[in-house]
Design a protein around this motif. Structure first.
Motif, short mmCIF file in Angstrom:
data_model
loop_
_atom_site.label_atom_id
_atom_site.label_comp_id
_atom_site.label_asym_id
_atom_site.label_seq_id
_atom_site.Cartn_x
_atom_site.Cartn_y
_atom_site.Cartn_z
N ALA A 244 9.91 8.66 -14.14
CA ALA A 244 10.85 9.64 -14.67
C ALA A 244 11.49 9.14 -15.96
O ALA A 244 11.85 9.93 -16.83
CB ALA A 244 11.92 9.94 -13.62
N ARG A 245 11.61 7.82 -16.10
CA ARG A 245 12.26 7.29 -17.30
C ARG A 245 11.43 7.57 -18.56
O ARG A 245 11.99 7.69 -19.65
CB ARG A 245 12.52 5.80 -17.17
CG ARG A 245 11.30 4.90 -17.13
CD ARG A 245 11.69 3.43 -17.13
NE ARG A 245 10.52 2.57 -17.09
CZ ARG A 245 9.92 2.16 -15.98
NH1 ARG A 245 10.39 2.56 -14.81
NH2 ARG A 245 8.86 1.36 -16.03
N GLU A 246 10.10 7.69 -18.40
CA GLU A 246 9.28 8.00 -19.57
C GLU A 246 9.54 9.43 -20.04
O GLU A 246 9.58 9.70 -21.25
CB GLU A 246 7.80 7.82 -19.24
CG GLU A 246 7.39 6.39 -18.92
CD GLU A 246 7.67 5.45 -20.09
OE1 GLU A 246 7.50 5.85 -21.25
OE2 GLU A 246 8.07 4.29 -19.83
N LEU A 247 9.71 10.33 -19.09
CA LEU A 247 10.02 11.71 -19.46
C LEU A 247 11.40 11.79 -20.10
O LEU A 247 11.59 12.48 -21.12
CB LEU A 247 9.96 12.60 -18.22
CG LEU A 247 10.04 14.12 -18.45
CD1 LEU A 247 8.90 14.60 -19.34
CD2 LEU A 247 10.02 14.85 -17.11
N ALA A 248 12.37 11.06 -19.54
CA ALA A 248 13.71 11.04 -20.12
C ALA A 248 13.69 10.41 -21.51
O ALA A 248 14.38 10.87 -22.43
CB ALA A 248 14.67 10.28 -19.20
N ARG A 249 12.90 9.35 -21.67
CA ARG A 249 12.80 8.69 -22.98
C ARG A 249 12.20 9.64 -24.01
O ARG A 249 12.66 9.71 -25.16
CB ARG A 249 11.97 7.43 -22.85
CG ARG A 249 11.83 6.63 -24.14
CD ARG A 249 11.10 5.33 -23.88
NE ARG A 249 11.90 4.45 -23.04
CZ ARG A 249 11.39 3.53 -22.21
NH1 ARG A 249 10.08 3.41 -22.07
NH2 ARG A 249 12.19 2.76 -21.51
N ALA A 250 11.17 10.38 -23.61
CA ALA A 250 10.55 11.33 -24.53
C ALA A 250 11.55 12.40 -24.96
O ALA A 250 11.63 12.75 -26.13
CB ALA A 250 9.34 11.98 -23.86
N MET A 251 12.33 12.90 -24.01
CA MET A 251 13.34 13.90 -24.35
C MET A 251 14.39 13.32 -25.29
O MET A 251 14.89 14.01 -26.20
CB MET A 251 13.99 14.44 -23.08
CG MET A 251 13.06 15.29 -22.23
SD MET A 251 13.77 15.70 -20.61
CE MET A 251 15.24 16.58 -21.10
N GLY A 252 14.72 12.05 -25.10
CA GLY A 252 15.66 11.41 -25.99
C GLY A 252 15.14 11.28 -27.40
O GLY A 252 15.87 11.47 -28.38
N LEU A 253 13.85 10.99 -27.54
CA LEU A 253 13.24 10.90 -28.87
C LEU A 253 13.22 12.24 -29.58
O LEU A 253 13.19 12.30 -30.81
CB LEU A 253 11.81 10.36 -28.75
CG LEU A 253 11.64 8.93 -28.23
CD1 LEU A 253 10.16 8.58 -28.10
CD2 LEU A 253 12.34 7.93 -29.15
N ILE A 254 13.25 13.31 -28.82
CA ILE A 254 13.18 14.66 -29.38
C ILE A 254 14.54 15.15 -29.85
O ILE A 254 14.64 16.02 -30.73
CB ILE A 254 12.59 15.61 -28.31
CG1 ILE A 254 11.11 15.28 -28.06
CG2 ILE A 254 12.74 17.07 -28.71
CD1 ILE A 254 10.56 15.85 -26.77
#
Length: 435
Positions: A244-254
């Motif tokens: 889940a942290r990868e999805l959260a990280r991707a959203m943060g980059l966006i």
């Protein structure tokens, strides 16, 4: 068809006689992805540049702030559908292929765009006018929610590892190109038509133009091949789990690129008229020039991220924009003139292009091929809905609450802080082989 040792999904995977195409289909791949995406974002973005006329035609007259907020609320409502569109198109991309997903998103966008040109005004049909407009905006949100992740996965899986940042950044460049066309269309009409003509019928013309370009984009996408990376993964192992942290990280980059896009290059046209003393034509002209700069610089920054890495560009741009947002809004509000606003927006475009050049590649590289289209779509669907969908509405609310035209900088600062934090904690992914 054998897999390359340095990348999955690169066009080098093609071997003579190994599939429907015996030569690297680079031009067709880029053309299909870019032209279709350009049309998507022209259709999506032109609403923001015609927001004043849409508000006058579709919402009951009252205070100018209330009408503007209602119109931007309809603008933001489309973003609420983007996560759903992301899931739907992502599922199609995983089960039926990236190509089919890209065809579906174009068709749905046409269903949401062309009818806007024909909806009667509020004065003619009452509440049906804003309701029909909202329905069209929701369909547009479904489409763009799926387009982002689908086109990014498509380009990433065709790209050679050493140039993936450049290839994937072309998706963002075509996004800016579509927004640029929307801004240019609105600016041109404002320059040649009177305000009365624009309000009566001129604002409808850009929506009709979007429908006229649809057959070209559909033909390009219909005549492309599926990505080799997807075909290889379809024959391979089961999907890998994604923390889940990868999805959260991707959203943060966006977060930062989306907030900057919608406040600096969509809302800014309205802000410059309302607080900076510019005419509609001057504000749209400056905005169009800035979008052209953004479109040109994004592939350059994508190529730079291939050489220097994704993290340095993401961190540098986030921190620069965090510090510059307040002075930018304050400067425009001081009514410095059209030339100064243009220069400010052009400088912003150079910095924001660092985010748009490095960010999409970094996001797509976080996920495995099994699930990439779906997960990238979800990350962008949620990230854009949260950080961008109601950014103009939040900007208006912040100004009303604080009394300061520089208040939208608070929104930019928060988004840039999230992206900087996410970039600092991510692994460097440049030139890494796709899983």
């Amino acid at each position: 068809m054998s897999q390359s040792t340095d990348t999955c999904g690169a066009h080098e995977l093609f071997q003579p006689g190994a599939g429907p195409t015996s030569a690297p289909p680079t031009a067709r791949v880029l053309g299909a992805a870019a032209v279709g995406n350009l049309l998507e974002w022209y259709d999506w973005g032109v609403y923001g540049f015609l927001i004043t006329y849409i508000g006058l035609n579709f919402f009951p007259s009252g205070s100018s702030s209330a009408t503007l907020m209602m119109t931007f609320a309809a603008f933001g409502a489309g973003f609420l559908m983007r996560p759903l569109g992301a899931v739907a198109a992502g599922w199609i991309g995983e089960t039926h292929g990236r190509k089919d997903a890209l065809l579906v998103t174009l068709l749905v966008m046409a269903m949401g765009t062309v009818p806007i040109a024909f909806i009667p005004s509020y004065q003619s049909i009452g509440l049906w006018a804003p309701l029909l407009l909202l329905l069209c905006r929701l369909l547009q949100g479904l489409s763009t929610g799926g387009e982002l992740g689908g086109s990014l996965a498509f380009l990433a899986e065709w790209a050679p590892a050493r140039h993936r940042g450049l290839y994937v950044s072309l998706q963002q460049a075509s996004t800016h190109g579509g927004t640029l066309l929307g801004s240019a269309a609105a600016a041109s009409l404002n320059a040649v038509l009177t305000p009365e003509q624009m309000n009566d019928w001129g604002w409808r013309l850009p929506f009709l133009a979007g429908g006229a370009l649809l057959p070209v984009a559909l033909w390009l996408r219909f005549n492309i091949d599926e990505t080799p990376c997807y075909l290889a993964a379809k024959r391979g192992a089961a999907a890998a789990s994604v923390p889940a942290r990868e999805l959260a990280r991707a959203m943060g980059l966006i977060a930062a690129p989306v907030a900057c896009q919608y406040l600096f290059f969509t809302y800014m046209a309205t802000f410059a008229v309302r607080y900076g003393g510019l005419t509609e034509a001057e504000a749209l002209g400056a905005n169009t020039a800035a979008l052209a700069m953004l479109m040109l610089c994004t592939p350059i920054m994508g190529a730079a991220s291939d050489r220097f890495g994704r993290k340095p560009l993401l961190l540098a741009a986030s921190m620069l924009l965090l510090l510059a947002a307040g002075p930018v809004f304050a400067s425009v509000a001081s009514a410095p003139g059209a030339a100064s606003v243009l220069i400010l927006q052009a400088l912003l475009a150079i910095v924001v292009s660092m985010l748009h050049g490095a960010g999409p590649a970094a996001v797509t590289e976080l996920f495995p091929t099994h699930g990439r289209a779906l997960l990238v779509s979800i990350a962008y669907g949620l990230g854009v809905a949260l950080a961008g969908g109601f950014a103009p509405l939040a900007a208006i609310w912040l100004i009303d609450r604080t009394g300061s035209p520089a208040a939208p900088a608070l929104y930019i600062a928060a988004a840039c802080g999230i992206t900087a934090w996410s970039a600092a904690r991510m692994p460097e992914t440049a030139q890494r082989r796709l899983a």
